[in-house]
Design a protein around this motif. Structure first.
Motif, mmCIF file in Angstrom:
data_model
loop_
_atom_site.group_PDB
_atom_site.id
_atom_site.type_symbol
_atom_site.label_atom_id
_atom_site.label_comp_id
_atom_site.label_asym_id
_atom_site.label_seq_id
_atom_site.Cartn_x
_atom_site.Cartn_y
_atom_site.Cartn_z
ATOM 1 N N LEU A 23 -52.426 114.441 30.961
ATOM 2 C CA LEU A 23 -51.404 113.929 32.027
ATOM 3 C C LEU A 23 -51.580 112.771 32.793
ATOM 4 N N ASP A 24 -52.858 112.472 33.174
ATOM 5 C CA ASP A 24 -53.295 111.101 33.790
ATOM 6 C C ASP A 24 -52.666 109.860 32.908
ATOM 7 N N SER A 25 -53.121 110.113 31.607
ATOM 8 C CA SER A 25 -52.764 109.049 30.715
ATOM 9 C C SER A 25 -51.150 108.839 30.541
ATOM 10 N N LEU A 26 -50.653 109.869 30.379
ATOM 11 C CA LEU A 26 -49.184 109.927 30.318
ATOM 12 C C LEU A 26 -48.579 109.219 31.431
ATOM 13 N N ALA A 27 -49.050 109.485 32.859
ATOM 14 C CA ALA A 27 -48.392 109.427 34.020
ATOM 15 C C ALA A 27 -48.535 107.692 34.157
ATOM 16 N N ASP A 28 -49.789 107.301 33.816
ATOM 17 C CA ASP A 28 -50.386 105.798 33.785
ATOM 18 C C ASP A 28 -49.414 104.968 32.773
ATOM 19 N N MET A 29 -49.235 105.617 31.717
ATOM 20 C CA MET A 29 -48.427 104.778 31.072
ATOM 21 C C MET A 29 -46.798 104.538 31.402
ATOM 22 N N VAL A 30 -46.406 105.441 32.474
ATOM 23 C CA VAL A 30 -45.246 104.973 33.049
ATOM 24 C C VAL A 30 -45.329 103.940 34.117
ATOM 25 N N THR A 31 -46.559 104.349 35.117
ATOM 26 C CA THR A 31 -46.461 103.689 36.137
ATOM 27 C C THR A 31 -47.161 102.389 35.957
ATOM 28 N N SER A 32 -48.009 102.288 35.210
ATOM 29 C CA SER A 32 -48.990 101.108 35.008
ATOM 30 C C SER A 32 -48.684 100.500 33.390
ATOM 31 N N GLY A 33 -47.751 101.120 32.649
ATOM 32 C CA GLY A 33 -47.482 100.452 31.209
ATOM 33 C C GLY A 33 -45.762 100.021 31.224
ATOM 34 N N VAL A 34 -45.010 101.201 31.380
ATOM 35 C CA VAL A 34 -43.628 100.942 31.192
ATOM 36 C C VAL A 34 -43.092 99.833 32.361
ATOM 37 N N VAL A 35 -43.437 100.136 33.742
ATOM 38 C CA VAL A 35 -42.963 99.547 34.894
ATOM 39 C C VAL A 35 -43.252 97.742 34.531
ATOM 40 N N PRO A 36 -44.748 97.492 34.431
ATOM 41 C CA PRO A 36 -44.827 95.979 34.262
ATOM 42 C C PRO A 36 -44.223 95.195 33.295
ATOM 43 N N GLY A 37 -44.061 96.319 32.043
ATOM 44 C CA GLY A 37 -43.256 95.745 30.911
ATOM 45 C C GLY A 37 -41.892 95.453 31.199
ATOM 46 N N PHE A 38 -41.345 96.140 31.949
ATOM 47 C CA PHE A 38 -39.963 96.117 32.261
ATOM 48 C C PHE A 38 -39.736 95.003 33.432
ATOM 49 N N VAL A 39 -40.729 94.840 34.191
ATOM 50 C CA VAL A 39 -40.724 93.875 35.351
ATOM 51 C C VAL A 39 -40.583 92.400 34.539
ATOM 52 N N MET A 40 -41.544 92.367 33.691
ATOM 53 C CA MET A 40 -41.710 91.087 32.740
ATOM 54 C C MET A 40 -40.398 90.784 31.753
ATOM 55 N N PHE A 41 -39.776 91.907 31.238
ATOM 56 C CA PHE A 41 -38.574 91.771 30.651
ATOM 57 C C PHE A 41 -37.369 91.122 31.847
ATOM 58 N N LYS A 42 -37.312 91.615 32.852
ATOM 59 C CA LYS A 42 -36.156 91.097 33.885
ATOM 60 C C LYS A 42 -36.733 89.882 34.240
ATOM 61 N N MET A 43 -37.875 89.283 34.232
ATOM 62 C CA MET A 43 -38.171 88.028 34.710
ATOM 63 C C MET A 43 -37.769 87.212 33.568
ATOM 64 N N MET A 44 -38.081 87.435 32.191
ATOM 65 C CA MET A 44 -37.627 86.749 30.881
ATOM 66 C C MET A 44 -36.130 86.518 31.111
ATOM 67 N N GLN A 45 -35.577 87.670 31.526
ATOM 68 C CA GLN A 45 -34.053 87.739 31.129
ATOM 69 C C GLN A 45 -33.576 86.728 32.144
ATOM 70 N N SER A 46 -33.970 86.496 33.485
ATOM 71 C CA SER A 46 -33.685 85.867 34.398
ATOM 72 C C SER A 46 -33.622 84.279 33.961
ATOM 73 N N SER A 47 -34.960 84.091 33.304
ATOM 74 C CA SER A 47 -35.463 82.755 32.906
ATOM 75 C C SER A 47 -34.618 82.256 31.716
ATOM 76 N N SER A 48 -33.896 83.116 30.972
ATOM 77 C CA SER A 48 -33.189 82.791 29.710
ATOM 78 C C SER A 48 -31.776 83.376 29.706
ATOM 79 N N VAL A 49 -31.107 83.285 30.940
ATOM 80 C CA VAL A 49 -29.548 83.491 31.236
ATOM 81 C C VAL A 49 -28.708 82.585 30.153
#
Length: 240
Positions: free
Chosen positions: A65-91
């Protein structure tokens, strides 16, 4: 019914909930609120293990459970943040293969997933870490859009660096690398109450407090980089 045995797993699920809420805020470009909920999730992530040890209810279910929760909070979220930053830089790149460029931000998510899976079977990381822990990496990535928001008006260099797509790609690659690199990072645990045995930890914590106090979100970015740099220096020179 033994309520105590369910408390750690409930805290872990609250960590997962924080990650889900952070994702919603990232989707609306509300990075500060996302940062807050990721911090809350990391805080809960610390206490689920604490209560599991306190109530002596540690088990394989809690570990998964700990790993699965971390995968979202500390894995998917930062990846999505970088996606949004790259999207803004590549409009302006709406055509051709470069329209897919922002998806490279999820390299961070892939690196985090590999890190978490490896951590579960690595018996060397009981007292310290080898490679950057996913929560620290998440804080590093989530601090970047906040640095851009709060410092770009004061520094043109910050604006140019954090809106350059190739720089963001390098940050993503570095993130995935440092998560899984065979680099021992010194433990922040203080086991003996004297300066000699804890000099490295005390110096790091003191400098970190100063950076966070004076630089706020930029301080978060610098603290994580300082932690990695100081660990490398410790491995190469101080231990000898």
């Amino acid at each position: 019914m033994n309520i105590k045995k369910h408390i750690p797993n409930t805290i872990t699920l609250l960590n997962l909930l924080c990650g889900c809420i952070a994702l919603v805020f990232v989707s609306h470009d509300r990075f500060e609120m996302a940062f807050f909920f990721v911090c809350l999730g990391i805080f809960l992530d610390f206490f689920d293990g604490f209560f599991a040890r306190l109530f002596k209810v540690s088990g394989p279910l809690g570990l998964q459970l700990d790993s699965l929760a971390d995968m979202v909070t500390s894995g998917v979220v930062p990846g999505f943040v970088m996606f949004k930053m790259m999207q803004s830089s590549s409009v302006y790149m709406s055509e051709g293969y470069l329209q897919f460029f922002p998806y490279l931000g999820f390299i961070i998510t892939l690196g985090s997933c590999f890190r978490l899976a490896k951590f579960n079977i690595d018996t060397r990381q009981t007292d310290s870490f080898i490679g950057l822990p996913t929560p620290a990496n998440a804080l590093f990535i989530l601090s970047l859009p906040l640095v851009l928001e709060y410092y770009s008006a004061e520094s043109l260099m910050v604006l140019e660096i954090l809106t350059e797509k190739w720089v963001l790609l390098l940050v993503s690659l570095f993130s995935a690398y440092i998560l899984n690199a065979e680099i021992p990072l010194f433990s922040l645990k203080i086991k003996k109450f004297n300066f000699k045995d804890n000099a490295l930890q005390i110096i790091f914590l003191a400098i970190s407090v100063l950076l966070l106090f004076f630089l706020q979100y930029l301080g978060v970015t610098l603290v994580i980089l300082f932690y990695v740099l100081l660990s490398v220096i410790n491995n190469k020179f101080l231990k000898k």
